[in-house]
Scaffold this active site. Structure first.
Site, PDB file in Angstrom:
ATOM      1  N   SER A 136       0.824  -1.216   0.000  1.00  0.00           N
ATOM      2  CA  SER A 136       0.000   0.000   0.000  1.00  0.00           C
ATOM      3  C   SER A 136       0.852   1.257   0.000  1.00  0.00           C
ATOM      4  O   SER A 136       0.317   2.370   0.071  1.00  0.00           O
ATOM      5  CB  SER A 136      -0.916   0.010   1.229  1.00  0.00           C
ATOM      6  N   TYR A 137       2.161   1.136  -0.073  1.00  0.00           N
ATOM      7  CA  TYR A 137       3.054   2.297  -0.060  1.00  0.00           C
ATOM      8  C   TYR A 137       3.113   2.909  -1.454  1.00  0.00           C
ATOM      9  O   TYR A 137       3.892   2.486  -2.308  1.00  0.00           O
ATOM     10  CB  TYR A 137       4.454   1.899   0.411  1.00  0.00           C
ATOM     11  N   GLY A 138       2.295   3.933  -1.654  1.00  0.00           N
ATOM     12  CA  GLY A 138       2.123   4.573  -2.955  1.00  0.00           C
ATOM     13  C   GLY A 138       0.685   4.411  -3.407  1.00  0.00           C
ATOM     14  O   GLY A 138       0.107   3.324  -3.294  1.00  0.00           O
TER      15      GLY A 138
END
Length: 407
Positions: A136-138
């Site tokens: 979920s990073y971005g």
């Protein structure tokens, strides 16, 4: 709908970051008010009137500087030694990559990629062999960007350094509401491996659904068990699990013949109470504890002080308030740092190591990376840890835990 939910998750975490600065207790969702941790009066009342600074300067015992620990602490891994992490052995400190690819909260721009590659290269060449990321990073067009960058950086580093081993990559798979089956978790792990251009080493549940969708937990647990059994990962971990839920997932995985390697929570001098409780369970069950936000969301880094320049917007407003509250602790942190010829950030990160945790500070620039790397290879003395513990107890308000943290 899925994109809206992903953006909502990132926004919630961002709001949580601001809210963490301004809470009168450490709140863990699912607990009653009797479990809210109010903090003791200022530190001057502790230890029969001895001040934290006098403790820091006390004469050290024979093994004082070797094992660290402090009051209520567990023996630290000796400096420079690897930490047992399930079947793996990882460096005493890792690097977190939440900011790599995150425009909304961290102002990421693709022009930063060249320096981020240098950050990666420096950390690996300095002995760091654990990088933490998440699918979920971005968001939006940059969905999964942190994993993509790590995949690119690893390939380019390997090409320039033939024969050098790859670092371990621990990726957190988000507990999205549509991940309702073990197959969806397995699919998410395979997608992460595609972005990383290699298999995932540590597959983690990013957060527990126990507080709002407990029926989803079984699928998450079964999913990481399958990932291990099917050879998609070397080992598995969880994140934001409190003592009660950690025991449950450990028991489930043990029944499946799968070892739980790690639990990742917010832990620092400004966020200790829940972390200390979790650490006791981790030690009992043989689980490594990863400490994210070891610099207390920037309060402990020394960059911002009373009377100095603050970042703009809402973050600057709440940061100023928290720094004023934490000033007695920051003075002790600064004094210990000067005595050690270290920076305040290095002392704050080393404190986590002295408590037996594996801290994963973020690093967006070469200067940040060098600063964090300076926390490795040494340990605070027991008296220095005690001084910091006492000063930390004098800070009236701890930072609130992650919004998804369980009991």
């Amino acid at each position: 709908k899925r994109m809206v939910w992903k953006i909502l998750v990132v926004t919630l975490v961002g709001v949580q970051g601001l809210a963490a600065f301004n809470t009168p207790y450490s709140f863990v969702p699912g607990r009653t008010s009797s479990h809210m941790h109010t903090l003791p009066p200022p530190c001057s009342t502790h230890l029969s009137g001895r001040t934290p600074l006098s403790i820091a300067h006390a004469r050290m015992g024979l093994f004082d500087g070797v094992f660290g620990g402090g009051q209520g602490g567990t023996p630290a891994t000796p400096p420079g030694k690897k930490v047992q992490f399930g079947p793996l052995q990882v460096s005493e400190m890792g690097i977190g990559t939440w900011a790599w690819g995150n425009k909304l909260l961290w102002g990421y721009d693709e022009s930063m990629d060249a320096e981020l590659q240098e950050v990666f290269n420096l950390c690996v060449s300095s002995g760091v062999n654990l990088f933490d990321t998440g699918d979920s990073y971005g968001t939006g067009k940059l969905e999964g960007q942190s994993e993509k960058l790590l995949g690119k950086f690893m390939q380019e580093y390997a090409a320039a350094n033939p024969g050098k081993p790859y670092p371990y990559i621990a990726t957190k798979l988000a507990t999205y509401p549509w991940r309702l089956t073990s197959e969806s978790m397995v699919g998410a792990c395979k997608a992460s491996a595609g972005r990383l251009r290699r298999p995932v080493d540590v597959g983690q549940i990013h957060w527990s659904a126990a507080n709002y969708a407990p029926w989803q937990e079984g699928a998450l647990w079964e999913g990481i068990a399958r990932m291990q059994k099917e050879g998609l990962v070397k080992t598995v971990g969880v994140s934001n699990y409190g003592p009660k839920q950690l025991r449950k997932v450990h028991a489930y995985l043990e029944g499946e013949g799968v070892q739980l390697a790690s639990n990742q929570i917010q832990y620092s001098l400004l966020s200790r109470t829940v972390g200390d409780e979790v650490k006791e369970v981790c030690d009992e069950l043989g689980i490594a504890m990863i400490a994210y936000s070891p610099l207390g969301l920037g309060v402990l880094g020394g960059k911002y002080r009373i009377g100095g320049e603050m970042p703009g917007g809402a973050r600057g407003f709440v940061l100023k308030q928290k720094i004023e509250e934490a000033e007695p602790l920051l003075r002790v942190l600064e004094e210990v740092a000067k005595a050690r010829s270290k920076t305040m950030a290095q002392v704050a990160i080393n404190w986590c190591m002295c408590k037996g945790a594996v801290p994963i500070p973020g690093a967006k620039s070469i200067s940040q990376a060098r600063d964090s790397l300076g926390a490795m290879g040494w340990r605070l003395t027991r008296s220095e840890v005690d001084a910091l513990d006492v000063a930390a107890k004098g800070v009236r308000q701890e930072l609130v835990q992650n919004i998804f943290q369980t009991s």
